[in-house]
Write an enzyme that holds these catalytic residues in place. Structure first.
Site, PDB file in Angstrom:
ATOM      1  NE  ARG A  36      27.870  53.117  36.066  1.00 58.30           N
ATOM      2  CZ  ARG A  36      28.436  52.193  35.414  1.00 58.30           C
ATOM      3  NH1 ARG A  36      27.282  51.508  34.585  1.00 58.30           N
ATOM      4  NH2 ARG A  36      29.665  51.766  35.053  1.00 58.30           N
ATOM      5  CE  LYS A 197      41.569  35.851  30.075  1.00 59.66           C
ATOM      6  NZ  LYS A 197      41.103  35.642  29.018  1.00 59.66           N
ATOM      7  N   GLY A 353      35.243  48.034  37.716  1.00 57.21           N
ATOM      8  CA  GLY A 353      34.087  47.532  38.140  1.00 57.21           C
ATOM      9  C   GLY A 353      34.188  46.668  39.300  1.00 57.21           C
ATOM     10  N   GLY A 376      36.007  50.903  32.552  1.00 52.88           N
ATOM     11  CA  GLY A 376      36.524  50.939  31.170  1.00 52.88           C
ATOM     12  C   GLY A 376      37.117  52.151  30.909  1.00 52.88           C
TER      13      GLY A 376
HETATM   14  P1  ADP Z   1      38.231  45.585  37.576  1.00 44.58           P
HETATM   15  O1  ADP Z   1      36.623  45.201  36.998  1.00 44.58           O
HETATM   16  O2  ADP Z   1      38.307  46.036  38.898  1.00 44.58           O
HETATM   17  O3  ADP Z   1      39.112  46.217  36.473  1.00 44.58           O
HETATM   18  P2  ADP Z   1      38.951  42.835  36.420  1.00 44.58           P
HETATM   19  O4  ADP Z   1      37.687  42.622  35.780  1.00 44.58           O
HETATM   20  O5  ADP Z   1      40.105  43.067  35.517  1.00 44.58           O
HETATM   21  O6  ADP Z   1      38.549  43.958  37.636  1.00 44.58           O
HETATM   22  O7  ADP Z   1      39.295  41.484  37.399  1.00 44.58           O
HETATM   23  C1  ADP Z   1      38.250  40.865  38.150  1.00 44.58           C
HETATM   24  C2  ADP Z   1      38.317  39.545  38.037  1.00 44.58           C
HETATM   25  O8  ADP Z   1      39.481  39.062  38.295  1.00 44.58           O
HETATM   26  C3  ADP Z   1      37.527  38.956  39.258  1.00 44.58           C
HETATM   27  O9  ADP Z   1      36.316  38.383  38.681  1.00 44.58           O
HETATM   28  C4  ADP Z   1      38.165  38.076  39.921  1.00 44.58           C
HETATM   29  O10 ADP Z   1      37.621  36.647  40.311  1.00 44.58           O
HETATM   30  C5  ADP Z   1      39.306  37.836  38.969  1.00 44.58           C
HETATM   31  N1  ADP Z   1      40.762  37.504  39.497  1.00 44.58           N
HETATM   32  C6  ADP Z   1      41.401  37.861  40.771  1.00 44.58           C
HETATM   33  N2  ADP Z   1      42.230  37.092  40.901  1.00 44.58           N
HETATM   34  C7  ADP Z   1      42.067  36.056  40.230  1.00 44.58           C
HETATM   35  C8  ADP Z   1      43.169  34.771  40.251  1.00 44.58           C
HETATM   36  N3  ADP Z   1      44.070  34.705  41.156  1.00 44.58           N
HETATM   37  N4  ADP Z   1      42.670  33.762  39.398  1.00 44.58           N
HETATM   38  C9  ADP Z   1      41.715  33.993  38.620  1.00 44.58           C
HETATM   39  N5  ADP Z   1      40.741  34.959  38.592  1.00 44.58           N
HETATM   40  C10 ADP Z   1      41.225  36.240  39.457  1.00 44.58           C
HETATM   41 MG    MG Z   2      35.830  43.964  35.697  1.00 46.65          MG
END
Ligand code: ADP
Ligand code: MG
Length: 425
Positions: A36, A197, A353, A376
């Site tokens: 960053r 989620k 992230g 975000g």
């Molecule tokens: P990003 O930060 O890239 O936007 P998120 O924060 O939405 O992604 O999601 C990341 C999390 O999702 C990780 O900690 C990962 O372990 C979890 N994850 C991915 N697939 C699964 C799954 N099948 N069951 C539970 N958690 C999951």
């Molecule tokens: Mg995340």
């Protein structure tokens, strides 16, 4: 959306307040990932080379309005000093007579860093008096903190309302790359959305469904969609109260003739831990006491086929529990595949992230077209919302071309934080 940038501002001999995102990970008083900081170097270097007097400001962590010694910006200033090859002192406090003095003593081409803005609760409440005190440091405002642009805080919005406000180069690049996804993507355009989620991704899915040709759903989020398809998911992470919403997204996709890819086979595990028992099975046959933790190979093949022709790809969210090496296979395979697609000339943009972390772990970041520095913020942008920290920046008047040539022909400023090669920017 076309914002005026530092190039359009007259900054020579002026004091310039630059909001940067130096919210970096620290361990034992050392910066463990300086991407960053590197990402804002082009803006800082440009301002210094123009003879500006640069007042840098950032938050670090969540001190919630109280001084926390572990969240002081000194290690950041030290790293910045090293990267710039010139001294950047940090003040003891963002406010106060000593800081006012230090700002007034700045000479042309010098910079200092204000102490962590969030040691003052007034930063996050966008307190007008606090914003005025920050604005009093400078004559020009520049925002290069894309990662914080979705927050209406004193340093992202309040100060920008008082001073003439411009985008830094990183901010410019983020806006250009992300708005092109929404406004003018080369087709076919595919989005891969994973992560934990559905609830956190619903608005972005709603917006993307009307834009993309292919929608790949994976990660924990896909489990709720499997429920919507009438499958059972055992003990997997899923949001039962979101099943109707998931069904709504699938219906919208069908109406828009979007090709949707959901897992047809998955890796299931007894527990979501290291060293547990796991196996690959069809998505129709999830045993009641197991957890879905990754995509299966058949699904990976389907995804790769669906992306083979894509000219634009956006990816957010890991496709499995990638923190556990045995369940990182799907995420890593897609990261490698997308890097290769970018090598072939596709525009591949990643935001989020954890997805970015998965790419960096494999050392693939440089091969992607753009890796957003805002998790975000990039999602909110792709939801189609105007970010408060972007809205407040000056718009380019319709008839005036950008300084140094027309916007189309202008070359992107190089950024170094794995933000790609910008060859098509
Ligand atoms: P990003 O930060 O890239 O936007 P998120 O924060 O939405 O992604 O999601 C990341 C999390 O999702 C990780 O900690 C990962 O372990 C979890 N994850 C991915 N697939 C699964 C799954 N099948 N069951 C539970 N958690 C999951
Ligand atoms: Mg995340």
């Amino acid at each position: 959306m076309d914002k005026l940038t530092v190039r359009d501002a007259d900054v020579t001999g002026k004091r310039v307040f630059v909001r940067v995102d130096f919210n970096v990970p620290l361990e034992d008083g050392k910066v463990t990932d300086d991407s960053r900081i590197r990402a804002s170097l082009p803006t800082i270097r440009y301002l210094l080379s123009q003879g500006a007097r640069v007042v840098l400001a950032s938050h670090l962590g969540r001190p919630d309005g109280k001084v926390q010694d572990g969240l002081r910006l000194r290690p950041v200033a030290e790293r910045l000093t090293m990267l710039l090859g010139r001294n950047v002192p940090v003040t003891g406090d963002a406010l106060g007579a000593g800081t006012v003095d230090a700002v007034n003593r700045l000479r042309n081409g010098e910079a200092l860093l204000l102490e962590n803005l969030r040691f003052h609760a007034e930063e996050e409440t966008d307190d007008p008096e606090f914003a005025q005190q920050l604005a009093d440091y400078a004559e020009v405002y520049v925002n290069d903190a894309f990662g914080t642009a979705h927050r209406a805080h004193a340093s992202t919005v309040g100060v920008a309302k008082i001073l003439p406000a411009y985008a830094g180069f990183l901010m410019e690049r983020e806006i250009a790359m992300l708005s092109r996804l929404l406004e003018d993507p080369a087709r076919p355009f595919a989005a891969i959305v994973g992560g934990a989620k559905v609830s956190g991704k619903l608005k972005v899915l709603d917006n993307l469904v009307s834009k993309v040709d292919v929608l790949v759903l994976g990660g924990g989020m896909a489990n709720t969609f499997l429920l919507a398809q009438g499958k059972s998911v055992g003990k997997s992470l899923a949001e039962h109260d979101m099943v109707d919403e998931a069904r709504r997204v699938l219906t919208a996709a069908e109406k828009a003739k979007v090709q949707v890819i959901l897992p047809v086979d998955v890796v299931v595990a007894k527990e979501v831990t290291r060293g547990t028992e796991y196996k690959t099975i069809p998505a129709e046959k999830i045993p009641a006491s197991w957890h879905i933790v990754d995509l299966g190979v058949e699904t990976l093949g389907l995804i790769q086929d669906a992306l083979a022709e894509a000219k634009t790809v956006f990816w957010n969210g890991p496709l499995g529990v990638f923190e556990i090496p045995s369940f990182a296979h799907g995420t890593k395979a897609i990261a490698r595949y997308l890097a290769a697609r970018a090598d072939d000339g596709a525009t591949v943009v990643v935001g989020g992230g954890d997805s970015v972390a998965a790419i960096q772990q494999q050392g693939l970041a440089e091969r992607f077209t753009h890796i957003s520095t805002g998790g975000g913020a990039s999602l909110e942008f792709l939801e189609g919302r105007e970010l408060p920290g972007v809205a407040v920046l000056r718009d380019r008047p319709a008839e005036s071309p950008a300084k140094g040539g027309s916007k189309r022909r202008r070359k992107a400023q190089p950024t170094t934080a794995g933000t790609g090669r910008g060859r098509r920017a």
